[in-house]
Structure formats: C-alpha cells, structure tokens
Design an enzyme around this catalytic site. Structure first.
Site, PDB file in Angstrom:
ATOM      1  N   ARG A 171       0.931  -5.920 103.269  1.00  0.00           N
ATOM      2  CA  ARG A 171      -0.705  -6.205 103.679  1.00  0.00           C
ATOM      3  C   ARG A 171      -1.410  -4.909 103.547  1.00  0.00           C
ATOM      4  O   ARG A 171      -2.521  -5.152 103.129  1.00  0.00           O
ATOM      5  CB  ARG A 171      -0.663  -6.839 105.151  1.00  0.00           C
ATOM      6  CG  ARG A 171       0.178  -7.931 105.385  1.00  0.00           C
ATOM      7  CD  ARG A 171      -0.043  -8.472 106.599  1.00  0.00           C
ATOM      8  NE  ARG A 171       0.412  -7.624 107.759  1.00  0.00           N
ATOM      9  CZ  ARG A 171       0.093  -7.731 109.015  1.00  0.00           C
ATOM     10  NH1 ARG A 171      -0.706  -8.655 109.475  1.00  0.00           N
ATOM     11  NH2 ARG A 171       0.729  -7.060 109.640  1.00  0.00           N
ATOM     12  N   CYS A 212       5.435 -13.341 110.487  1.00  0.00           N
ATOM     13  CA  CYS A 212       6.486 -13.113 109.300  1.00  0.00           C
ATOM     14  C   CYS A 212       7.816 -12.939 110.227  1.00  0.00           C
ATOM     15  O   CYS A 212       9.015 -13.439 109.693  1.00  0.00           O
ATOM     16  CB  CYS A 212       6.268 -12.004 108.182  1.00  0.00           C
ATOM     17  SG  CYS A 212       4.872 -12.294 107.191  1.00  0.00           S
ATOM     18  N   CYS A 240       3.926  -8.260 109.781  1.00  0.00           N
ATOM     19  CA  CYS A 240       3.293  -9.116 110.599  1.00  0.00           C
ATOM     20  C   CYS A 240       4.010 -10.041 111.304  1.00  0.00           C
ATOM     21  O   CYS A 240       5.305 -10.265 111.046  1.00  0.00           O
ATOM     22  CB  CYS A 240       2.627 -10.120 109.339  1.00  0.00           C
ATOM     23  SG  CYS A 240       3.573 -11.572 108.708  1.00  0.00           S
ATOM     24  N   ASP A 279       5.794  -9.913 104.482  1.00  0.00           N
ATOM     25  CA  ASP A 279       5.409  -8.478 104.844  1.00  0.00           C
ATOM     26  C   ASP A 279       6.289  -8.074 106.179  1.00  0.00           C
ATOM     27  O   ASP A 279       6.691  -8.926 106.767  1.00  0.00           O
ATOM     28  CB  ASP A 279       3.882  -8.215 105.261  1.00  0.00           C
ATOM     29  CG  ASP A 279       3.699  -6.548 105.727  1.00  0.00           C
ATOM     30  OD1 ASP A 279       3.531  -5.876 104.816  1.00  0.00           O
ATOM     31  OD2 ASP A 279       3.712  -6.544 107.101  1.00  0.00           O
TER      32      ASP A 279
END
Length: 248
Positions: free
Chosen positions: A165, A141, A138, A135
């Site tokens: 998400r 990430c 995040c 994503d």
C-alpha cells in the site's frame, strides 16, 4: 500487314485479379500505416497525461478507441482530441458495462502472467480459485489470512499477488518483498500477517510488476479479491459470504 494478337480471356482475367489484389494490398498497407500513426499520436497524448498505454483498439462505439493503460481503461477519439475517463455501457444489450468487461480481461491476462510467482494456499477439494492483492500491514488482509483454513475447507484456493500500500520503494514494499523471497513463503506470509518480523531478503520476485498490475486493474485498497471471471470484489469477505458469491 502485321497482326497484333489480343491476350486470351484467361490471361486478361489473371491480370485483372493481380491488379485487384495489388490494389487491396496498397489500401491495406495504407490503412495499417494510418492506424499506426493514430496510435502513435494517442500514445503521445496519454504520456502528457501521465499514462502509459499497453494496448489501443477500436471500442464498440464508432470513432472511439479503447485504451488499456497502467491506470486502467480509458477512451479517446481516433484523432487524439477527446479523452473520456469513465464507463461505457451498451444500451442495446441490457446496459452491459463494456468498461468492466475490458477490465476483467485485463485482470485475467495480468494474473495469468504471474501464475508462477504467486503465493498459493490450495484447497484440498478445490471448487473455486480467487486471487487476492494483499499487503502485510492492512487489518482486513490479516483477518482474511487468519481464516485461510476456513476458505480452504470450503473448497476455495487462495493465491496472493503483492500490493504494498505504501507504493514502490516504501517500507511495505520491502516487507512484502522479503515474504516473497523467503525460503518458506507461506510461513513468512503468516508471520507477517500476525505482526511478526520477517527476515529481510531480496530476490528477483516481481513485486513491482504485481503492484503495477494492481494499479492497472483498479485496485484502490487491500485486500482486493479477483474471481475466476476477472470481476473484482474490493475489501474483505468472510468465508461463508464469499462462498455464496462464488456459487452464484
């Protein structure tokens, strides 16, 4: 007086063989029809639970069907009466997790279907390949992406699948869609992971389909790392730790 000749032994044998084959064909067709009816009943029962079945097959436990759905692997009795949401283990085979084996197959088949629509960061001397559901927003990430060169230097090729998400039609969905639709996908991904604005874009990128695969594959958060054998590691792993896992 007329004489009725009896058929030769070879003709009798051929007739018997034909009748036997015809009987087997009737039985086979009946079994297929019965299975189709059972599967149709099961699919209807699952729809009532909000689940869409993509495949139904016999599990290794007699009388129990294994069902791959848009929310993972479940089990249901052949008559559609009993439903099990849980894991199935083989006690005679070192507690083999049969549910996870089925999930691994589901993940690998799904990933293979997107082989031409992933954003890939290849290692020059590739030893391993991981697929990451990601994503743009995040924190972990972004941390993983910020160490991309370290993963690549260790021989790890990273290929991304989208998992917004916020779900379908959310802001995160359209943000990551813009990354996939950018002229330079890698540049757009890096910009999105460093908090930069990515120019809004639309195209036929299968963001929704990748998100749906993530849900079916058991992704509950990002990043989710799928290894070459289909097993999944939830969450971030630093390069030095991940390469040890991959080398095992």
């Amino acid at each position: 007086m007329s004489i009725i000749s009896m058929p030769s032994r070879s003709i009798t044998s051929k007739i018997a063989t034909f009748l036997s084959a015809a009987s087997l064909l009737v039985i086979s067709n009946f079994a297929l029809a019965t299975t189709a009816d059972e599967d149709a009943t099961i699919k209807l029962k699952l729809v009532s639970l909000g689940l869409q079945a993509s495949s139904i097959k016999d599990s290794q436990m007699k009388g129990l069907k294994e069902v791959a759905t848009d929310r993972g692997i479940f089990y249901i009795s052949a008559d559609g009466q009993f439903f099990i949401a849980g894991r199935l283990f083989d006690l005679n085979n070192n507690m083999n997790n049969l549910t996870e084996v089925a999930m691994q197959e589901l993940r690998l088949d799904g990933i293979a279907s997107f082989k031409d629509s992933m954003i890939v960061y290849p290692a020059k001397n590739e030893k391993y390949k991981i697929t990451v559901f990601t994503d743009t927003t995040c924190g972990y990430c972004r941390k993983l992406h910020g160490q991309m060169s370290e993963y690549n230097d260790l021989g790890i090729t990273v290929q991304y699948l989208a998992f917004p998400r916020g779900g379908i039609n959310s802001k995160s969905f359209y943000d990551i869609q813009s990354v996939w639709c950018a002229d330079d996908q890698q540049k757009a991904m890096t910009e999105s992971k460093t908090g930069g604005a990515v120019k809004s874009a639309q195209c036929s990128a299968p963001i929704e389909a990748q998100y749906n695969l993530g849900q079916a594959a058991g992704v509950n958060g990002t990043p989710a790392i799928v290894l070459d054998d289909g097993s999944m590691i939830p969450g971030y792993k630093p390069p030095s730790e991940l390469v040890k896992i991959l080398a095992q």
